[in-house]
Design an enzyme around this catalytic site. Structure first.
Site, mmCIF file in Angstrom:
data_model
loop_
_atom_site.group_PDB
_atom_site.id
_atom_site.type_symbol
_atom_site.label_atom_id
_atom_site.label_comp_id
_atom_site.label_asym_id
_atom_site.label_seq_id
_atom_site.Cartn_x
_atom_site.Cartn_y
_atom_site.Cartn_z
ATOM 1 N N HIS A 76 7.249 0.014 -5.102
ATOM 2 C CA HIS A 76 5.892 0.000 -4.986
ATOM 3 C C HIS A 76 5.127 1.446 -5.087
ATOM 4 C CE1 HIS A 76 1.818 -0.181 -3.049
ATOM 5 N NE2 HIS A 76 1.609 -1.053 -3.953
ATOM 6 N N SER A 77 4.355 1.630 -6.048
ATOM 7 C CA SER A 77 3.709 2.871 -6.119
ATOM 8 C C SER A 77 4.428 4.064 -6.160
ATOM 9 C CB SER A 77 2.655 2.932 -5.014
ATOM 10 O OG SER A 77 1.668 3.874 -4.943
#
Length: 238
Positions: A76-77
Site C-alpha cells: 500500500h502507498s
C-alpha cells in the site's frame, strides 16, 4: 490456499490490515502483515540508518525465514516501493504483486522523486528526534489526510499512526536483477480519488497491471473498504 504478505505504507504498521486479514484468513489463506522497522508496533526499532533498503530486507528475511513461496505480495502507498525491491531480490518466491493505491517505482527512483507533489509537503514537516529524521507526525485530524472519514474508523486508526523515517522516502530504489521485478504478474487496486489527482505519467503506471481494479474511496482503502479490498485480493488468489 494462497500466501499473502501485506505491506503497509508510510506512517502505518501491520495493524492497518486488521480488517482485511481476517477476511482472507477465513477464506483459507495464510496471512503475514508485518510492521516494518521503525513503524507501528516496531516504532521503537527506528535508527538513523533506517531506509528503504532496511524495509526491503525486513520482507525478504520474513519470506526466507518462513520459507514462503508463491507469495501474493501486496503493498500500500509507500509499500509499492518496498514490494518492488523485494520482487527484485527474491522473484522466485513471488507469485504476483498487488499495488494497493501504491507507488510504482523504477530503477534509481525514490518515492520523493516518484511523487514529489505528495512527498515534499511531508519533508516540510520533518523533525529530528534522537538523531533520526522523521516525517508524517500524527496530529488531530490526521486520519482525514489518508482519506479516512467514518468516525469509527477514525477512532480506531488515529491512535495507531506513527512518524516515518525520512530516509525511506528519499533513498532511490536500486535494482540488482535487471527487470526481474517487472516480469512478474501485477494487479493494481486504485482509489478513484488518487487516479483523478495523479499526473498523466503516474496514471499510466497505475493502470498498467495485468488486472486493474478501482474503488471509489480514500487512500487508506484497506481501512475504509476492507470488504471490497478482500474481495479483489481473493479474486487474485483464485
Amino acid at each position: 490456499m494462497a500466501t499473502f504478505v501485506l505491506i503497509h505504507g508510510g506512517g502505518h504498521g501491520g495493524w492497518c490490515y486488521g480488517e482485511v486479514s481476517p477476511l482472507l484468513r477465513d477464506a483459507g489463506h495464510m496471512i503475514h502483515a508485518p510492521s516494518l522497522t521503525g513503524c507501528g508496533d516496531r516504532k521503537h526499532t527506528v535508527t538513523s540508518s533506517t531506509d528503504l533498503d532496511t524495509h526491503i530486507t525486513d520482507v525478504v528475511n520474513l519470506m526466507e525465514f518462513e520459507d514462503l513461496s508463491e507469495v501474493i505480495l501486496v503493498g500500500h502507498s509507500y509499500g509499492g516501493m518496498v514490494i518492488t525491491g523485494v520482487a527484485d531480490r527474491v522473484p522466485a518466491r513471488i507469485r504476483e504483486l498487488v499495488f494497493l493505491d501504491a507507488s510504482h517505482p523504477t530503477d534509481g527512483v525514490s518515492l520523493r522523486m516518484n511523487a514529489p507533489h505528495r512527498i515534499e509537503p511531508a519533508y516540510a514537516g520533518m523533525r529530528v528526534v534522537d538523531g533520526v529524521e522523521l516525517v508524517l507526525f500524527p496530529q488531530p485530524g490526521w486520519a482525514a489526510f489518508f482519506g479516512i472519514r467514518d468516525p469509527d474508523d477514525v477512532a480506531w486508526a488515529e491512535p495507531r499512526f506513527t512518524p516515518h523515517p525520512w530516509k525511506c522516502f528519499d533513498q532511490p530504489l536500486l535494482l540488482h536483477n535487471g527487470d526481474a521485478a517487472f516480469k512478474l504478474p501485477r494487479t493494481n487496486i486504485n482509489c478513484t480519488e488518487t487516479l483523478r489527482d495523479s499526473p498523466e505519467d503516474m496514471r499510466r503506471r497505475q493502470l498498467d497491471g495485468h488486472r486493474n481494479f478501482e474503488i471509489d474511496t480514500g487512500h487508506d482503502l484497506m481501512i475504509t473498504e476492507p470488504g471490497k479490498v478482500a474481495e479483489m485480493l481473493l479474486s487474485v488468489a483464485a
